[in-house]
Design a protein around this motif. Structure first.
Motif, mmCIF file in Angstrom:
data_model
loop_
_atom_site.group_PDB
_atom_site.id
_atom_site.type_symbol
_atom_site.label_atom_id
_atom_site.label_comp_id
_atom_site.label_asym_id
_atom_site.label_seq_id
_atom_site.Cartn_x
_atom_site.Cartn_y
_atom_site.Cartn_z
ATOM 1 N N TYR A 139 19.870 6.233 14.581
ATOM 2 C CA TYR A 139 19.124 5.000 14.341
ATOM 3 C C TYR A 139 17.715 5.084 14.933
ATOM 4 C CZ TYR A 139 18.104 -0.032 14.237
ATOM 5 O OH TYR A 139 17.536 -1.265 14.013
ATOM 6 N N ALA A 140 17.609 5.648 16.135
ATOM 7 C CA ALA A 140 16.296 5.806 16.768
ATOM 8 C C ALA A 140 15.411 6.738 15.946
ATOM 9 C CB ALA A 140 16.466 6.348 18.190
ATOM 10 N N GLY A 189 10.938 7.692 12.521
ATOM 11 C CA GLY A 189 10.460 8.426 11.352
ATOM 12 C C GLY A 189 9.887 7.524 10.281
ATOM 13 N N ASN A 190 10.570 6.431 9.962
ATOM 14 C CA ASN A 190 10.105 5.560 8.885
ATOM 15 C C ASN A 190 8.881 4.746 9.284
ATOM 16 O OD1 ASN A 190 11.993 5.825 6.468
ATOM 17 N ND2 ASN A 190 13.460 5.592 8.138
ATOM 18 N N PHE A 191 8.834 4.309 10.550
ATOM 19 C CA PHE A 191 7.624 3.621 11.011
ATOM 20 C C PHE A 191 6.431 4.584 11.038
ATOM 21 C CE2 PHE A 191 10.221 0.080 12.909
ATOM 22 C CZ PHE A 191 9.567 -0.935 12.224
ATOM 23 N N ALA A 192 6.689 5.852 11.371
ATOM 24 C CA ALA A 192 5.613 6.852 11.367
ATOM 25 C C ALA A 192 5.066 7.051 9.957
ATOM 26 C CB ALA A 192 6.126 8.181 11.924
ATOM 27 N N ILE A 193 5.960 7.101 8.956
ATOM 28 C CA ILE A 193 5.520 7.226 7.560
ATOM 29 C C ILE A 193 4.631 6.045 7.183
ATOM 30 C CG2 ILE A 193 6.311 7.156 5.148
ATOM 31 C CD1 ILE A 193 6.943 9.823 6.328
ATOM 32 N N THR A 211 12.901 0.041 2.772
ATOM 33 C CA THR A 211 14.317 -0.177 2.431
ATOM 34 C C THR A 211 15.237 0.536 3.428
ATOM 35 O OG1 THR A 211 14.329 1.686 0.872
ATOM 36 C CG2 THR A 211 13.835 -0.467 -0.027
ATOM 37 N N ASP A 212 14.847 1.733 3.849
ATOM 38 C CA ASP A 212 15.643 2.459 4.851
ATOM 39 C C ASP A 212 15.723 1.680 6.162
ATOM 40 O OD1 ASP A 212 16.396 4.664 3.350
ATOM 41 O OD2 ASP A 212 14.620 5.827 3.865
ATOM 42 N N LEU A 213 14.588 1.126 6.574
ATOM 43 C CA LEU A 213 14.555 0.372 7.828
ATOM 44 C C LEU A 213 15.429 -0.876 7.755
ATOM 45 C CD1 LEU A 213 10.745 0.649 8.675
ATOM 46 C CD2 LEU A 213 12.620 1.554 10.056
ATOM 47 N N VAL A 214 15.327 -1.609 6.642
ATOM 48 C CA VAL A 214 16.099 -2.848 6.514
ATOM 49 C C VAL A 214 17.588 -2.546 6.403
ATOM 50 C CG1 VAL A 214 16.508 -4.905 5.102
ATOM 51 C CG2 VAL A 214 14.176 -4.097 5.478
ATOM 52 N N MET A 215 17.944 -1.535 5.594
ATOM 53 C CA MET A 215 19.359 -1.226 5.383
ATOM 54 C C MET A 215 20.033 -0.794 6.684
ATOM 55 S SD MET A 215 21.191 1.083 2.450
ATOM 56 C CE MET A 215 20.838 2.701 3.127
ATOM 57 N N PRO A 272 18.222 6.973 5.705
ATOM 58 C CA PRO A 272 17.116 6.594 6.588
ATOM 59 C C PRO A 272 16.685 7.681 7.562
ATOM 60 C CG PRO A 272 18.709 4.817 6.451
ATOM 61 C CD PRO A 272 19.330 6.011 5.791
ATOM 62 N N VAL A 273 17.635 8.526 7.992
ATOM 63 C CA VAL A 273 17.291 9.618 8.912
ATOM 64 C C VAL A 273 16.647 10.782 8.158
ATOM 65 C CG1 VAL A 273 18.269 11.408 10.405
ATOM 66 C CG2 VAL A 273 19.016 9.052 10.660
ATOM 67 N N LEU A 274 17.219 11.154 7.019
ATOM 68 C CA LEU A 274 16.768 12.353 6.313
ATOM 69 C C LEU A 274 15.476 12.163 5.527
ATOM 70 C CD1 LEU A 274 20.062 14.019 4.989
ATOM 71 C CD2 LEU A 274 18.731 14.555 7.026
ATOM 72 N N HIS A 275 15.261 10.980 4.954
ATOM 73 C CA HIS A 275 14.071 10.799 4.113
ATOM 74 C C HIS A 275 12.756 11.079 4.841
ATOM 75 C CE1 HIS A 275 16.419 8.125 1.041
ATOM 76 N NE2 HIS A 275 16.560 9.410 0.813
ATOM 77 N N PRO A 276 12.504 10.479 6.040
ATOM 78 C CA PRO A 276 11.241 10.800 6.717
ATOM 79 C C PRO A 276 11.160 12.256 7.169
ATOM 80 C CG PRO A 276 12.621 9.388 8.094
ATOM 81 C CD PRO A 276 13.262 9.430 6.755
#
Length: 315
Positions: free
Chosen positions: A38-39, A44-48, A72-76, A288-292
């Motif tokens: 989760y961290a 990763g997504n906030f960095a993107i 969407t990754d962050l919300v899900m 959410p982990v793999l995409h960024p």
């Protein structure tokens, strides 16, 4: 806690989430990889989002779609993981009936949004490779916004029946959900009624939404591969195909766990319950982990900005 296994009631005010049934003693240990993933997903997504917003050179369709995917990754993940961790760490298992249905809606609607965004990204790759000279005129900012709006509306509308169907059933046996979050099939299985319509709608949604998305992605890549094979040199073919690798990895990161989890939940009758629940819980964190990571490693523009961001003070 009262005798909630056998109390006669209709539509309870709260449900009890068990976490990972059968592995309660290991909850603290299970929480470690969940918390770590989760961290990583948050960072990763906030960095993107930060990098794309900060760099004007990244203000183009592919990166707009990537930002939509990050949101969407962050919300899900945020709609489920904090509650899971509270179960693992503090044994905080209660969730109100309304909150349970809200969580269910968020999980399924944002999962469908992810799928729709991957279709939009496939269309972007198709236009970039098959019609490169017209890319900027076809995928304008207004078109990208309209595609994003269509993806959101489709996901919200197709997901609405989940909580409405779950709310209409009478729950007169138990309020204990043998799961770590309010998964649709896990909730409606508690109902003392014929829930076939809920089960059938879940399968319909899986194959009509995700199935159609996979079909459109396959059609896009059929055209892309035809265009690539028409290129004159092997070097040009490999370089062009390389621009699609990140997107293909993102597709696999979403659809393989999704279909595996959905089908095993319905047809894996001989599979241990704790394994099914663990897979369904981990599935929510895999994309959410793999995409960024995929886009951070494979996309040069983002990789360069990340390196500048972390090593700015040393340069």
């Amino acid at each position: 806690m009262s005798d909630s296994n056998s109390t006669d009631f209709t539509n309870p005010s709260t449900f009890i989430l068990l976490g990972i049934p059968g592995l309660e003693e290991a909850h603290v240990w299970i929480s470690i990889p969940f918390c770590t993933m989760y961290a990583i997903a948050l960072l990763g997504n906030f960095a993107i989002l930060f990098i794309v917003k900060r760099e004007p050179s990244l203000h183009e369709p592919m990166f707009y779609f990537l930002c939509m995917l990050a949101v969407t990754d962050l919300v899900m993940s945020t709609s489920t993981v904090p509650k899971m961790l509270s179960i693992f760490w503090f044994n905080s298992r209660e969730i109100s009936f309304s909150a349970c249905l809200t969580q269910m809606y968020f999980v399924y609607s944002f999962s469908a949004m992810e799928s729709g965004i991957l279709v939009a990204m496939a269309f972007d790759r198709y236009v970039a490779i098959c019609h490169p000279l017209r890319h900027s005129t076809i995928l304008t900012n207004s078109v990208v916004a309209k595609i994003g709006l269509a993806v959101v509306l489709r996901s919200c509308i197709f997901t609405l029946p989940y909580p409405f169907l779950a709310r209409q059933w009478p729950y007169c046996r138990t309020n204990i959900i043998p799961h770590s979050y309010c998964r649709h099939i896990a909730v409606v299985n508690l109902a003392c009624a014929d829930i076939r319509i809920s089960s059938y709608y879940g399968l319909f949604n899986l194959f009509s939404v995700n199935g159609m998305d996979v079909f459109f992605i396959a059609m896009s890549y059929t055209q892309i591969l035809r265009a690539i094979f028409r290129l004159p040199t092997k070097d040009a073919q490999l370089k062009t195909f390389g621009t699609c690798i990140s997107h293909l990895c993102a597709i696999l990161a979403l659809y393989i766990p999704d279909f595996f989890s959905s089908l095993t939940q319905r047809f894996g009758h001989n599979v241990p319950r704790h394994f099914l629940v663990l897979i369904a819980s981990v599935y929510l964190l895999v994309p959410p982990v793999l995409h960024p990571i995929i886009y951070g490693v494979r996309t040069k523009q983002i990789r360069d900005r990340l390196l500048q961001l972390f090593f700015h003070k040393e340069t």
